[in-house]
Design a protein around this motif. Structure first.
Motif, PDB file in Angstrom:
ATOM      1  N   PRO A 294      98.420  54.152  -0.285  1.00 31.97           N
ATOM      2  CA  PRO A 294      98.672  55.583  -0.501  1.00 31.97           C
ATOM      3  C   PRO A 294      97.784  56.493   0.342  1.00 31.97           C
ATOM      4  CG  PRO A 294      97.626  54.606  -2.433  1.00 31.97           C
ATOM      5  CD  PRO A 294      98.000  53.482  -1.536  1.00 31.97           C
ATOM      6  N   SER A 295      96.591  56.040   0.722  1.00 29.99           N
ATOM      7  CA  SER A 295      95.721  56.864   1.552  1.00 29.99           C
ATOM      8  C   SER A 295      96.310  57.078   2.942  1.00 29.99           C
ATOM      9  CB  SER A 295      94.332  56.227   1.680  1.00 29.99           C
ATOM     10  OG  SER A 295      93.636  56.308   0.461  1.00 29.99           O
ATOM     11  N   VAL A 296      97.045  56.096   3.438  1.00 32.00           N
ATOM     12  CA  VAL A 296      97.707  56.241   4.739  1.00 32.00           C
ATOM     13  C   VAL A 296      98.680  57.416   4.702  1.00 32.00           C
ATOM     14  CG1 VAL A 296      99.332  55.162   6.346  1.00 32.00           C
ATOM     15  CG2 VAL A 296      97.431  53.828   5.405  1.00 32.00           C
ATOM     16  N   PHE A 297      99.470  57.494   3.647  1.00 29.95           N
ATOM     17  CA  PHE A 297     100.448  58.576   3.524  1.00 29.95           C
ATOM     18  C   PHE A 297      99.755  59.915   3.293  1.00 29.95           C
ATOM     19  CE2 PHE A 297     102.968  54.830   2.812  1.00 29.95           C
ATOM     20  CZ  PHE A 297     104.180  55.137   3.399  1.00 29.95           C
ATOM     21  N   ALA A 298      98.668  59.889   2.529  1.00 29.61           N
ATOM     22  CA  ALA A 298      97.909  61.120   2.302  1.00 29.61           C
ATOM     23  C   ALA A 298      97.369  61.656   3.623  1.00 29.61           C
ATOM     24  CB  ALA A 298      96.775  60.858   1.321  1.00 29.61           C
ATOM     25  N   ALA A 299      96.887  60.763   4.483  1.00 31.41           N
ATOM     26  CA  ALA A 299      96.345  61.189   5.769  1.00 31.41           C
ATOM     27  C   ALA A 299      97.421  61.799   6.658  1.00 31.41           C
ATOM     28  CB  ALA A 299      95.686  60.000   6.470  1.00 31.41           C
ATOM     29  N   MET A 300      98.593  61.180   6.688  1.00 34.19           N
ATOM     30  CA  MET A 300      99.670  61.733   7.509  1.00 34.19           C
ATOM     31  C   MET A 300     100.079  63.113   7.023  1.00 34.19           C
ATOM     32  SD  MET A 300     102.122  58.534   8.657  1.00 34.19           S
ATOM     33  CE  MET A 300     102.280  57.669   7.084  1.00 34.19           C
ATOM     34  N   ALA A 301     100.145  63.293   5.720  1.00 31.75           N
ATOM     35  CA  ALA A 301     100.507  64.602   5.163  1.00 31.75           C
ATOM     36  C   ALA A 301      99.399  65.618   5.417  1.00 31.75           C
ATOM     37  CB  ALA A 301     100.782  64.472   3.667  1.00 31.75           C
ATOM     38  N   ALA A 302      98.143  65.183   5.332  1.00 28.70           N
ATOM     39  CA  ALA A 302      97.015  66.087   5.543  1.00 28.70           C
ATOM     40  C   ALA A 302      97.019  66.654   6.959  1.00 28.70           C
ATOM     41  CB  ALA A 302      95.701  65.359   5.271  1.00 28.70           C
ATOM     42  N   MET A 303      97.418  65.849   7.921  1.00 29.90           N
ATOM     43  CA  MET A 303      97.444  66.308   9.306  1.00 29.90           C
ATOM     44  C   MET A 303      98.429  67.455   9.502  1.00 29.90           C
ATOM     45  SD  MET A 303      97.186  62.721  11.446  1.00 29.90           S
ATOM     46  CE  MET A 303      97.130  63.561  13.035  1.00 29.90           C
ATOM     47  N   ASP A 304      99.471  67.477   8.691  1.00 26.61           N
ATOM     48  CA  ASP A 304     100.504  68.511   8.823  1.00 26.61           C
ATOM     49  C   ASP A 304     100.186  69.777   8.031  1.00 26.61           C
ATOM     50  OD1 ASP A 304     102.045  66.866  10.445  1.00 26.61           O
ATOM     51  OD2 ASP A 304     103.115  65.980   8.741  1.00 26.61           O
ATOM     52  N   ASP A 305      99.205  69.706   7.144  1.00 28.47           N
ATOM     53  CA  ASP A 305      98.917  70.847   6.263  1.00 28.47           C
ATOM     54  C   ASP A 305      97.916  71.787   6.935  1.00 28.47           C
ATOM     55  OD1 ASP A 305      98.696  72.606   4.190  1.00 28.47           O
ATOM     56  OD2 ASP A 305      98.399  71.068   2.640  1.00 28.47           O
ATOM     57  N   THR A 306      98.393  72.489   7.963  1.00 28.80           N
ATOM     58  CA  THR A 306      97.514  73.405   8.700  1.00 28.80           C
ATOM     59  C   THR A 306      97.049  74.572   7.825  1.00 28.80           C
ATOM     60  OG1 THR A 306      99.459  74.558   9.565  1.00 28.80           O
ATOM     61  CG2 THR A 306      98.515  72.808  10.927  1.00 28.80           C
ATOM     62  N   GLU A 307      97.862  74.949   6.844  1.00 29.13           N
ATOM     63  CA  GLU A 307      97.472  76.034   5.943  1.00 29.13           C
ATOM     64  C   GLU A 307      96.214  75.653   5.162  1.00 29.13           C
ATOM     65  OE1 GLU A 307      99.229  78.559   2.111  1.00 29.13           O
ATOM     66  OE2 GLU A 307     100.554  77.250   3.266  1.00 29.13           O
ATOM     67  N   PHE A 308      96.164  74.403   4.682  1.00 27.51           N
ATOM     68  CA  PHE A 308      94.990  73.946   3.948  1.00 27.51           C
ATOM     69  C   PHE A 308      93.764  73.883   4.863  1.00 27.51           C
ATOM     70  CE2 PHE A 308      92.102  70.502   2.807  1.00 27.51           C
ATOM     71  CZ  PHE A 308      91.702  70.897   1.546  1.00 27.51           C
ATOM     72  N   LEU A 309      93.952  73.395   6.082  1.00 22.10           N
ATOM     73  CA  LEU A 309      92.835  73.301   7.018  1.00 22.10           C
ATOM     74  C   LEU A 309      92.272  74.677   7.332  1.00 22.10           C
ATOM     75  CD1 LEU A 309      94.227  70.602   9.490  1.00 22.10           C
ATOM     76  CD2 LEU A 309      92.634  70.281   7.588  1.00 22.10           C
ATOM     77  N   ASP A 310      93.147  75.648   7.550  1.00 21.73           N
ATOM     78  CA  ASP A 310      92.694  77.018   7.815  1.00 21.73           C
ATOM     79  C   ASP A 310      91.952  77.592   6.607  1.00 21.73           C
ATOM     80  OD1 ASP A 310      93.785  76.958  10.348  1.00 21.73           O
ATOM     81  OD2 ASP A 310      95.645  77.968   9.766  1.00 21.73           O
ATOM     82  N   LYS A 311      92.475  77.295   5.407  1.00 22.40           N
ATOM     83  CA  LYS A 311      91.830  77.766   4.181  1.00 22.40           C
ATOM     84  C   LYS A 311      90.433  77.163   4.039  1.00 22.40           C
ATOM     85  CE  LYS A 311      92.098  77.175  -0.848  1.00 22.40           C
ATOM     86  NZ  LYS A 311      92.858  76.556  -1.963  1.00 22.40           N
ATOM     87  N   SER A 312      90.303  75.857   4.267  1.00 26.37           N
ATOM     88  CA  SER A 312      89.002  75.191   4.162  1.00 26.37           C
ATOM     89  C   SER A 312      88.014  75.782   5.144  1.00 26.37           C
ATOM     90  CB  SER A 312      89.155  73.682   4.421  1.00 26.37           C
ATOM     91  OG  SER A 312      89.838  73.049   3.371  1.00 26.37           O
ATOM     92  N   ARG A 313      88.473  76.014   6.361  1.00 23.52           N
ATOM     93  CA  ARG A 313      87.598  76.560   7.406  1.00 23.52           C
ATOM     94  C   ARG A 313      87.134  77.975   7.032  1.00 23.52           C
ATOM     95  NH1 ARG A 313      91.025  75.947  11.108  1.00 23.52           N
ATOM     96  NH2 ARG A 313      90.509  73.792  11.574  1.00 23.52           N
ATOM     97  N   THR A 314      88.068  78.781   6.531  1.00 26.51           N
ATOM     98  CA  THR A 314      87.746  80.165   6.174  1.00 26.51           C
ATOM     99  C   THR A 314      86.795  80.236   4.989  1.00 26.51           C
ATOM    100  OG1 THR A 314      89.871  80.973   7.014  1.00 26.51           O
ATOM    101  CG2 THR A 314      88.723  82.357   5.420  1.00 26.51           C
ATOM    102  N   LEU A 315      87.092  79.493   3.931  1.00 31.92           N
ATOM    103  CA  LEU A 315      86.247  79.521   2.743  1.00 31.92           C
ATOM    104  C   LEU A 315      84.863  78.950   3.033  1.00 31.92           C
ATOM    105  CD1 LEU A 315      88.822  78.503  -0.030  1.00 31.92           C
ATOM    106  CD2 LEU A 315      87.914  80.779   0.484  1.00 31.92           C
ATOM    107  N   ASN A 316      84.816  77.922   3.864  1.00 32.69           N
ATOM    108  CA  ASN A 316      83.530  77.350   4.251  1.00 32.69           C
ATOM    109  C   ASN A 316      82.682  78.395   4.978  1.00 32.69           C
ATOM    110  OD1 ASN A 316      81.825  74.763   4.838  1.00 32.69           O
ATOM    111  ND2 ASN A 316      82.093  75.700   6.847  1.00 32.69           N
ATOM    112  N   ALA A 317      83.307  79.152   5.876  1.00 36.74           N
ATOM    113  CA  ALA A 317      82.578  80.190   6.619  1.00 36.74           C
ATOM    114  C   ALA A 317      82.106  81.306   5.689  1.00 36.74           C
ATOM    115  CB  ALA A 317      83.468  80.756   7.723  1.00 36.74           C
ATOM    116  N   GLN A 318      82.927  81.648   4.703  1.00 41.25           N
ATOM    117  CA  GLN A 318      82.529  82.684   3.752  1.00 41.25           C
ATOM    118  C   GLN A 318      81.319  82.235   2.939  1.00 41.25           C
ATOM    119  OE1 GLN A 318      86.077  83.472   1.448  1.00 41.25           O
ATOM    120  NE2 GLN A 318      87.068  84.634   3.105  1.00 41.25           N
ATOM    121  N   CYS A 319      81.308  80.981   2.525  1.00 38.73           N
ATOM    122  CA  CYS A 319      80.167  80.468   1.758  1.00 38.73           C
ATOM    123  C   CYS A 319      78.917  80.391   2.617  1.00 38.73           C
ATOM    124  CB  CYS A 319      80.507  79.097   1.169  1.00 38.73           C
ATOM    125  SG  CYS A 319      81.634  79.176  -0.244  1.00 38.73           S
ATOM    126  N   ARG A 320      79.069  80.024   3.883  1.00 40.33           N
ATOM    127  CA  ARG A 320      77.912  80.016   4.787  1.00 40.33           C
ATOM    128  C   ARG A 320      77.309  81.410   4.897  1.00 40.33           C
ATOM    129  NH1 ARG A 320      80.429  76.652   9.406  1.00 40.33           N
ATOM    130  NH2 ARG A 320      80.777  78.735  10.262  1.00 40.33           N
TER     131      ARG A 320
END
Length: 397
Positions: A294-320
């Motif tokens: 199941p981790s293989v499929f999770a990784a493939m889906a994670a690569m496509d979730d650019t919205e989540f990646l942008d959110k993580s990057r933004t929230l991380n910068a706000q906390c910094r």
């Protein structure tokens, strides 16, 4: 604020770096998960080099309940919704090995990186691949050149199988001293290791300078560039060393799904390298065998979730930014970070600091290097960072 300088000769004496004074125990150490035995000084702290050590809690096997777990550089927002859904959908087939599916993930990664599938080797997190690289390359000795301080996973395993470490102090601006590192390469050097952005400092080495270094030095010896945190930079991947692969350079680049993808517990990572270099590793070790179906499929889906990646990057910068402001208001000078963690110098003894922060249910890390004691705090949610700021104010001011 002022910090206490420690004479290096006195520090060595205190460390009891002799056969009678070195202890060795397993611990949840600098590599974020269970590793090879560590050398301990007389106070029970991990010694990495004569000028780099980590303060450890008194009870190495006790994991206290924390309100803010900020000691392992974990992404507090992940895995992404798409990755979770893919994992749950694939979980019923968890009784199967993911042979064909793993090849699909490799092809997807190769397309993303702009290389051939033969240039990719998978593993359960990038630390696993760092360690396997160390085991294979240093089984007959040799030395590894890296910065000091550095991420210790590869270095510790290299030492465990018989290698020696040639540490090169970071420059005053916290970047890698590439000139000194190149000069440190000798006939016994089997690998140059660079973590960029660097852990534990959170700092980055200038792209063009590093690209030139890797291009030239890889003609003599393989250069391993650990880019676990590069995606936290706005255009970080444009500063990757992956372009050197298609130029035929003998570089190895590590990436992980543990950081910006928020999948530390699902264990997926990979390295990009020349087919011949990866072939040496694959003849002795198997990287992808440790990744669950199941981790293989999770990784493939994670690569496509650019919205989540942008959110993580933004929230991380706000906390910094919040932590910068909080530390500044308390009078602390911090090191500007390009990652999901920040370091800043403290005047309190490291073990005492850890114990007092833990009593307030906030987990952080504490190190000694550059003749100072440092706190390394990971970026959690904003609520967790407020808990950290409150605890740090109580403990340090």
């Amino acid at each position: 604020m002022a910090t206490k300088n420690i004479n290096r000769r006195d520090w060595l004496k205190k460390s009891m770096l002799t056969a009678g004074g070195v202890l060795s125990v397993p611990y949840l150490g600098f590599a974020e998960n269970w590793k090879a035995p560590l050398q301990l000084d007389s106070s029970g702290n991990a010694v990495y080099s004569p000028f780099f050590k980590e303060y450890l809690p008194d009870n190495l096997r006790e994991f206290p309940v924390l309100a803010a777990k900020l000691n392992a550089n974990e992404n507090p927002y992940g895995p992404s919704p798409k990755a979770l859904e893919a994992f749950k959908t694939a979980a019923p087939n968890g009784n199967r090995y993911a042979w064909k599916e793993l090849f699909q993930l490799v092809d997807k990664i190769a397309d993303y990186e702009g290389v051939n599938s033969s240039n990719i080797m998978m593993g359960p997190g990038s630390s696993d691949l760092l360690e396997k690289t160390a085991m294979v390359l240093f089984m007959n000795g040799g030395n590894v050149v890296s910065a000091d301080p550095a991420y210790m996973s590869l270095i510790r395993v290299a030492e465990a199988v018989g290698a020696s470490w040639k540490p090169v102090p970071l420059k005053n601006d916290w970047s890698h001293d590439l000139k000194a590192m190149e000069e440190a390469v000798d006939a016994d050097t089997k690998l140059v290791y660079i973590c960029n952005p660097n852990n534990p400092t959170g700092t980055i080495t200038e792209h063009k300078e590093l690209l030139d270094f890797c291009s030239r030095v890889s003609e003599k010896v393989p250069v391993f560039v650990d880019e676990a945190y590069l995606a936290f930079m706005g255009e970080g991947l444009k500063k990757s060393m992956v372009s050197l692969i298609n130029e035929g350079k003998n570089v190895i680049i590590a990436r992980t799904f543990s950081k910006i993808h928020g999948m530390a517990g699902l264990r997926v990572g990979y390295i990009v390298g020349q087919e011949e270099t990866l072939g040496k590793l694959k003849r002795i070790t198997r990287g992808g065998m440790g990744i669950t179906y199941p981790s293989v499929f999770a990784a493939m889906a994670a690569m496509d979730d650019t919205e989540f990646l942008d959110k993580s990057r933004t929230l991380n910068a706000q906390c910094r930014s919040f932590v910068y402001d909080s530390l500044g208001s308390m009078g602390f000078e911090y090191v500007p970070s390009q990652t999901s963690f920040i370091i800043f110098p403290i005047e309190m003894e490291g073990k005492d600091f850890l114990n007092k922060m833990t009593d307030l249910k906030v987990g952080v890390r504490a190190f000694q290097f550059m003749d100072k004691t440092w706190c390394r705090v990971s970026m959690g949610t904003m609520e967790e960072m407020k808990l950290f700021a409150d605890a740090a104010s109580k403990v340090l001011t």
